[in-house]
Design a protein around this motif. Structure first.
Motif, short mmCIF file in Angstrom:
data_model
loop_
_atom_site.label_atom_id
_atom_site.label_comp_id
_atom_site.label_asym_id
_atom_site.label_seq_id
_atom_site.Cartn_x
_atom_site.Cartn_y
_atom_site.Cartn_z
N THR A 436 0.84 -1.20 0.00
CA THR A 436 0.00 0.00 0.00
C THR A 436 0.87 1.25 0.00
O THR A 436 2.07 1.19 0.33
N SER A 437 0.26 2.38 -0.37
CA SER A 437 1.03 3.62 -0.45
C SER A 437 0.12 4.83 -0.29
O SER A 437 -1.11 4.71 -0.30
N ARG A 438 0.76 5.98 -0.16
CA ARG A 438 0.07 7.26 -0.10
C ARG A 438 0.68 8.16 -1.17
O ARG A 438 1.88 8.15 -1.42
N SER A 488 -4.25 10.74 -1.64
CA SER A 488 -4.91 9.46 -1.39
C SER A 488 -4.08 8.72 -0.36
O SER A 488 -2.88 8.50 -0.55
N ASP A 489 -4.72 8.39 0.75
CA ASP A 489 -4.01 7.74 1.84
C ASP A 489 -3.89 6.24 1.66
O ASP A 489 -3.07 5.60 2.33
N ARG A 508 -3.10 7.99 -10.80
CA ARG A 508 -4.53 8.02 -11.14
C ARG A 508 -5.36 8.53 -9.95
O ARG A 508 -6.20 9.43 -10.12
N ASP A 509 -5.11 7.99 -8.77
CA ASP A 509 -5.88 8.42 -7.60
C ASP A 509 -5.56 9.86 -7.21
O ASP A 509 -6.45 10.61 -6.78
N GLY A 510 -4.30 10.26 -7.38
CA GLY A 510 -3.94 11.63 -7.06
C GLY A 510 -4.59 12.63 -8.00
O GLY A 510 -5.09 13.69 -7.58
N LEU A 511 -4.61 12.31 -9.30
CA LEU A 511 -5.25 13.20 -10.28
C LEU A 511 -6.76 13.28 -10.04
O LEU A 511 -7.36 14.36 -10.13
N LEU A 512 -7.37 12.14 -9.74
CA LEU A 512 -8.80 12.13 -9.48
C LEU A 512 -9.15 13.00 -8.28
O LEU A 512 -10.11 13.78 -8.31
N SER A 513 -8.32 12.93 -7.24
CA SER A 513 -8.55 13.75 -6.05
C SER A 513 -8.37 15.24 -6.35
O SER A 513 -9.16 16.07 -5.91
N ALA A 514 -7.33 15.56 -7.14
CA ALA A 514 -7.05 16.97 -7.44
C ALA A 514 -8.10 17.59 -8.35
O ALA A 514 -8.53 18.73 -8.14
N ALA A 516 -11.28 16.22 -9.28
CA ALA A 516 -12.69 16.03 -8.95
C ALA A 516 -13.00 16.34 -7.49
O ALA A 516 -14.18 16.43 -7.11
N GLY A 517 -11.94 16.52 -6.68
CA GLY A 517 -12.16 16.86 -5.27
C GLY A 517 -12.21 18.36 -5.08
O GLY A 517 -12.38 19.13 -6.02
N ASN A 518 -11.98 18.79 -3.84
CA ASN A 518 -12.05 20.23 -3.57
C ASN A 518 -10.77 20.96 -3.93
O ASN A 518 -10.73 22.20 -3.92
N GLY A 519 -9.70 20.21 -4.26
CA GLY A 519 -8.45 20.84 -4.69
C GLY A 519 -7.67 21.50 -3.59
O GLY A 519 -6.65 22.16 -3.87
N GLU A 520 -8.10 21.32 -2.36
CA GLU A 520 -7.43 21.99 -1.23
C GLU A 520 -6.27 21.12 -0.73
O GLU A 520 -6.32 19.90 -0.76
N LYS A 521 -5.25 21.81 -0.22
CA LYS A 521 -4.13 21.11 0.38
C LYS A 521 -4.48 20.67 1.79
O LYS A 521 -5.05 21.43 2.56
N GLU A 522 -4.14 19.42 2.12
CA GLU A 522 -4.40 18.94 3.46
C GLU A 522 -3.48 19.62 4.46
O GLU A 522 -2.32 19.88 4.18
N ASN A 523 -4.03 19.95 5.62
CA ASN A 523 -3.21 20.57 6.66
C ASN A 523 -2.47 19.49 7.46
O ASN A 523 -2.95 18.40 7.63
#
Length: 523
Positions: A436-438, A488-489, A508-514, A516-523
């Protein structure tokens, strides 16, 4: 001295000279005869013929002219070795060592113009060949120099007669060679001080499917240079696919020059082979790797590189590897009526440190700078510890301006997806282990659009394309931000796929998150 006494002295000297010459002739003839008898009685399966044997007891010189050697298999009458030579010369045999020290010493052994054809039986293990060779030697043998000049060596398969190894121009010289069959450890049974090997037009069948070819080889005790190195699959792509029972890469790889500096190899005190080099240099690597996904999947577990290096059955230590001006293309065919999708990496320069299983807690680092799909800069930094049994790794990449339509010839046949838009800058970091990875990703892009294609891969699926693009932000700066962020965790690896498939799943998961998601950086 009186005249009669003078005459007597001359007569005595003449007699001594005549006797010496006669004894030398008889001794030389005796030695030549004994050598001939020994050559005739090597074994029942070995036949040796020659035109003449010349020996000189005073100089310790022996020459066998135009010998031919035929060796038959022990259980069949089939010839396994057919060798012809111009001559074999032995210089300065040490009689004292031979008579009183139970040791054979010679100044030099020179083998000229050997032409040898050998049929290798794969059923017999390599250790058995070595054991058989050493078992036949009862005395210590020491040679100041052994040279093989202008040899032509061909090794073929015993059953199929296919070529295993061909070296049509081979020269070899080893200095201060000693063979001690009674030595306590394997690394002391055969020792030498230095050697030099030169060869041209080598061909080696490394396995059932692939050949290694080298135009020119220069190998010494502490360095090696190979020019015109090639690794090629023997079959065309279509023929290859027809004979495989599970998928396997088709290779077409060449390296203009491959050099090993400060080379050290051999058998250590634990009787384990080792191969070390402080610097390995590859100039103009050019590789095309093709995989036909229409062939049955290979579902065997694929090891990460750290695991594979740790599992080697010998010790490998390559301190530094440098690749200059490389190019790699990966092609994957998934549909019979479509050309294979293609990914190209050109103008590649790379530096790899501590590659092997002998560096303890030191990290293996891989730094790559290349152009992706011909005009987009790509920088990769990858590191892991081979000694870490949990196989943690870090993979970072920085992709410059990239037009997504360049991926169409790969994503359309492989994923039924067509991409449009400009990726101005993409950064990502993957941290993980074998399972697994992040991923943390940030991207800046303009006018991005995803087109989902119908099953035929030619027509746009309007409904799915519209649905997907409802969730994809068209630009990264819609809200006046330069970058959108994705994370993606939990990216799970398919262990039957390669490490690069794992990297792709993360992207793929990183692009989908960026997108289609809110595009915000996690704190």
């Amino acid at each position: 001295m009186t005249k009669p006494t003078h005459k007597k002295a001359i007569i005595v000297i003449a007699i001594i000279v005549i006797v010496t010459v006669l004894l030398s002739f008889l001794a030389n003839s005796f030695i030549e005869q004994k050598i001939g008898e020994e050559l005739q009685n090597v074994s029942e399966s070995t036949k040796i013929e020659y035109t003449s044997i010349n020996a000189n007891i005073w100089t310790g010189h022996v020459e066998v002219e135009s010998p031919t050697i035929l060796v038959s298999g022990e259980t069949t009458n089939k010839t396994i070795l057919d060798a012809k030579l111009k001559s074999i010369k032995i210089n300065d045999i040490g009689y004292w060592d031979l008579l009183f020290n139970d040791k054979i010493t010679i100044e030099s052994l020179v083998i000229d113009e050997l032409v040898a054809k050998y049929k290798h039986n794969s059923v017999v293990k390599n250790e058995d060949y070595q054991s058989s060779f050493l078992d036949k030697i009862k005395q210590v043998i020491h040679a100041e120099k052994i040279a093989i000049n202008k040899a032509d060596v061909l090794i073929t398969n015993y059953e199929s007669d296919s070529i295993i190894l061909s070296i049509p121009n081979f020269n070899f010289e080893v200095l201060d060679l000693q063979i001690d069959p009674k030595a306590s450890t394997a690394n002391k049974k055969i020792t030498y001080n230095d050697f030099e090997l030169k060869a041209e037009n080598l061909k080696w069948a490394t396995n059932t499917y692939d050949d290694i070819l080298v135009d020119d080889i220069h190998f010494t005790n502490n360095s090696a240079m190979l020019k015109g190195f090639k690794l090629k699959t023997k079959y065309s792509k279509s023929e290859y696919s027809s004979i495989l029972n599970k998928e396997r890469d088709h290779f077409n790889l060449s390296i203009a020059a491959l050099r090993f500096d400060h080379l050290d190899f051999g058998i250590d005190n634990a009787e384990k082979f080792y191969f070390n080099s402080n610097k390995v240099y590859l100039k103009s690597l050019d590789a095309e790797i093709y995989r036909d996904k229409l062939v049955t999947d290979d579902v065997s577990r694929k090891l990460l590189y750290g695991t594979a290096l740790r599992a080697l059955n010998f010790n490998l230590g390559l301190k530094s590897i440098e690749i200059e001006d490389g190019a790699i293309s990966y092609l994957e065919k998934v549909k019979t009526d479509e050309q294979a999708g293609r990914l190209d990496f050109i103008e590649m320069n790379a530096k790899i440190s501590n590659l092997g299983n002998t560096f303890g807690d030191q990290e293996t680092t891989i730094a790559i700078q290349t152009k992706f799909m011909k005009n987009s800069s790509l920088k990769v930094d990858w590191n892991f510890k081979v000694s870490d049994t949990t196989d943690q790794f870090m993979f970072k990449a920085n992709l410059g301006s990239f037009n997504a339509t360049q991926l169409a010839q790969f994503t359309k046949p492989n994923l039924n997806v067509d991409l449009n838009g400009e990726l101005n800058q993409t950064y990502f970091t993957i941290s993980g282990n074998p399972y697994t990875s992040r991923i943390d990703l940030k991207i800046k892009y303009d006018d991005f659009e995803v087109l989902i294609l119908k099953k035929d891969g030619r027509e746009k699926n309007n409904f799915l394309s519209t649905l997907v693009n409802l969730f994809v932000s068209k630009d990264s700066d819609e809200d006046k931000r330069d970058f959108r962020y994705g994370q993606s965790d939990q990216v799970d690896r398919d262990v039957t796929k390669s490490v690069f498939n794992f990297v792709w799943l993360n992207i793929r998961d990183g692009l989908l998150s960026a997108m289609a998601g809110n595009g915000e950086k996690e704190n």
